[in-house]
Design a protein around this motif. Structure first.
Motif, short mmCIF file in Angstrom:
data_model
loop_
_atom_site.label_atom_id
_atom_site.label_comp_id
_atom_site.label_asym_id
_atom_site.label_seq_id
_atom_site.Cartn_x
_atom_site.Cartn_y
_atom_site.Cartn_z
N TRP A 1 0.85 -1.19 0.00
CA TRP A 1 0.00 0.00 0.00
C TRP A 1 0.89 1.24 0.00
O TRP A 1 1.77 1.39 0.85
CB TRP A 1 -0.86 0.04 1.26
CG TRP A 1 -2.05 -0.85 1.28
CD1 TRP A 1 -2.09 -2.18 0.99
CD2 TRP A 1 -3.37 -0.48 1.66
NE1 TRP A 1 -3.36 -2.67 1.17
CE2 TRP A 1 -4.17 -1.64 1.59
CE3 TRP A 1 -3.97 0.71 2.07
CZ2 TRP A 1 -5.53 -1.65 1.89
CZ3 TRP A 1 -5.32 0.70 2.38
CH2 TRP A 1 -6.09 -0.45 2.28
N GLY B 1 -3.38 3.16 -2.25
CA GLY B 1 -3.98 1.88 -1.91
C GLY B 1 -3.01 0.77 -2.24
O GLY B 1 -1.80 0.97 -2.23
N ALA B 2 -3.53 -0.41 -2.55
CA ALA B 2 -2.69 -1.56 -2.87
C ALA B 2 -2.19 -1.42 -4.31
O ALA B 2 -3.00 -1.31 -5.23
CB ALA B 2 -3.47 -2.85 -2.69
#
Length: 511
Positions: free
Chosen positions: A216, A440-441
């Motif tokens: 992340w 985010g990822a």
């Protein structure tokens, strides 16, 4: 490597011939005129740069090194002593390092409201004197290789500051502002990076270790975090790890070594603290992967000179023994758990009460609405559901999971293991990520004991779920992030792809 070298030599020969013919044509058309002179000067400059690149490509320090691309990743093989590793890294990834530096430095200065000179000074005066000589040589080698390839103006202070991009802005700067009583300082918070687990014994399909991790971070850095490094150092163990151009450690810390160690981590949310007399985290992390052959050795290296930077819960596995461990490494406190039959998961939550009190006093372990705790609940659910069936294939699916445990339904947001904060109207306040933050990822990896024995892992570039992030429509919908426009790019998801140590370029698939 030989085939690639032959192809490159042929291309260079053709390029030189074209340049020479073009120069001769310009001479006949009016070399004595102003326009002819300018054109000739331009062609001469191009020819000089081509000749320099040819000379650099024949540098003996590049012997054995190579790169290729597959599945959205750039695989880079480096070998030799520290200086050679650095030179190969800088040369083979020169354009990518320049590009990554622009994005990383822009993010560091914007977030902290500090100019780049501040970070260069910290790198030169605080970090550099405490870096092991081996890694000083490697960092200097990166600069030399980079300049040989691109005529870069970056120097070793720039590269050291870039290597510390996970610890200087979010750990050192808040500490510095507090120490210096800086007025109107920005409200900086340590990041929360990654979702990961390690399992062994009755929890896995074959009774041996399985480890998986998704990274992340902000999408600007994350889209560039797609290097697979295969490193054969002169001393220590061979390493296979993911990484970002120009940085000597994995930095999201997923790697395996040739003695069977398996390593990953997730960051401790709302961590506070810094020791200016300590050793940079990126140095300790790389040294531990390179030289540790056991959980105890890994722990010892990470504790030696701990500066509090980029504080993590380290998830470790020793494929020789089947033992796994979780090292929760604070600055004032730490805790090590270990087992040969169990699992450890991480999603940016601190577990040990002493570490929470001493190093993360603002962390609220019972607030299930926050990203770290919601993902902790989801890991617990998924691992129990898959107990006895966990393998690398199951890990791939778990890393792409979209269940929001707080709402108890599928969503794409900040509370899912595969994070999409750009879709969240809440953002992640505990990390200082505003609503719809582009983060985010950004990629994922997995391996197991059998794969580690053969120095193999699988990796997916982009969101682990397979969804793409498109920069242009995002920026149109969220003009508050327009300051990222010059370096925020599309982040396309690639396929799950296997990599192993010792690979050369893979054959092209027929279309």
């Amino acid at each position: 490597m030989e085939a690639e070298a032959g192809t490159n030599s042929t291309r260079r020969a053709v390029a030189v011939a074209i340049i020479l013919l073009g120069g001769v044509a310009l001479w006949w058309l009016g070399m004595r005129g102003v326009r002819g002179t300018q054109s000739w000067n331009t062609m001469s400059k191009v020819l000089a740069e081509e000749q320099k690149e040819n000379a650099a490509a024949n540098d003996p320090r590049l012997a054995g090194a190579h790169r290729f691309e597959d599945g959205g990743w750039i695989y880079v093989h480096l070998e030799g002593d520290a200086a050679a590793l650095g030179f190969q890294h800088g040369y083979l990834l020169g354009p990518e390092i320049e590009d990554a530096f622009r994005a990383i430095s822009a993010g560091m200065t914007h977030e902290t409201e500090r100019d780049w000179a501040f970070f260069r000074k910290a790198a030169h005066e605080m970090l550099w004197p405490k870096i092991d000589e081996e890694y000083q040589q490697e960092l200097q080698g990166i600069v030399e290789g980079l300049r040989a390839r691109t005529n870069s103006k970056l120097d070793v202070d720039d590269i050291v500051a870039m290597n510390a991009f996970e610890e200087l802005p979010d750990y050192y700067v808040p500490w510095y502002n507090k120490q210096q009583k800086v007025a109107h300082a920005p409200n900086l918070k340590s990041p929360g990076n990654c979702s990961a687990f390690v399992a062994t014994g009755s929890w896995t399909k074959d009774g041996k270790i399985v480890m998986a991790h998704n990274n992340w971070t902000n999408y600007a850095n994350g889209e560039r975090w797609r290097i697979v490094f295969d490193i054969a150092p002169k001393t220590g163990y061979r390493m296979l790890m993911d990484g970002i151009p120009g940085v000597i450690a994995s930095d999201d810390d997923f790697g395996i070594n040739s003695d069977g160690m398996m390593v990953t981590e997730t960051t401790i949310t709302q961590f506070e603290g810094w020791d200016s007399n300590g050793k940079a985290e990126f140095v300790r992390a790389q040294k531990a992967l390179q030289y540790a052959g056991s959980i105890d050795e890994y722990t010892k290296i990470m504790l030696d000179g701990n500066n509090g930077g980029y504080a993590n819960d380290w998830l470790l596995g020793d494929s020789k023994t089947g033992e796994i461990a979780q090292l929760e490494l604070g600055l004032k406190a730490y805790k090590l758990w270990r087992t040969k039959d169990g699992e450890f998961a991480g999603s940016n939550w601190a577990r040990d009460p002493k570490v929470i009190r001493a190093d993360a006093p603002q962390f609220e372990p019972n607030n299930m609405e926050t990203s770290p705790n919601a993902r902790r609940v989801r890991w617990d659910e998924l691992l129990k559901e898959n107990k006895g069936k966990i393998d690398a294939n199951a890990a791939e699916k778990m890393l792409g999971d979209h269940i929001d445990s707080y709402h108890q339904k599928p969503e794409t947001n900040e509370r899912t293991l595969c994070g999409h904060v750009d879709s969240s109207p809440r953002g992640v306040d505990v990390w200082g990520w505003a609503p719809y933050f582009p983060g985010g990822a950004v990629q994922a990896k997995a391996t197991d004991s059998a794969m580690t024995k053969e120095m193999r892992l699988v990796a997916r570039a982009g969101h682990p779920c397979g969804e793409d992030f498109l920069a242009k429509p995002f920026l149109a919908a969220h003009p508050e992030y327009a300051w990222q426009e010059s370096f925020l790019r599309d982040m396309k998801a690639g396929p799950w792809t296997e990599f192993r140590s010792g690979e050369t370029a893979k054959p092209q698939k027929e279309k």
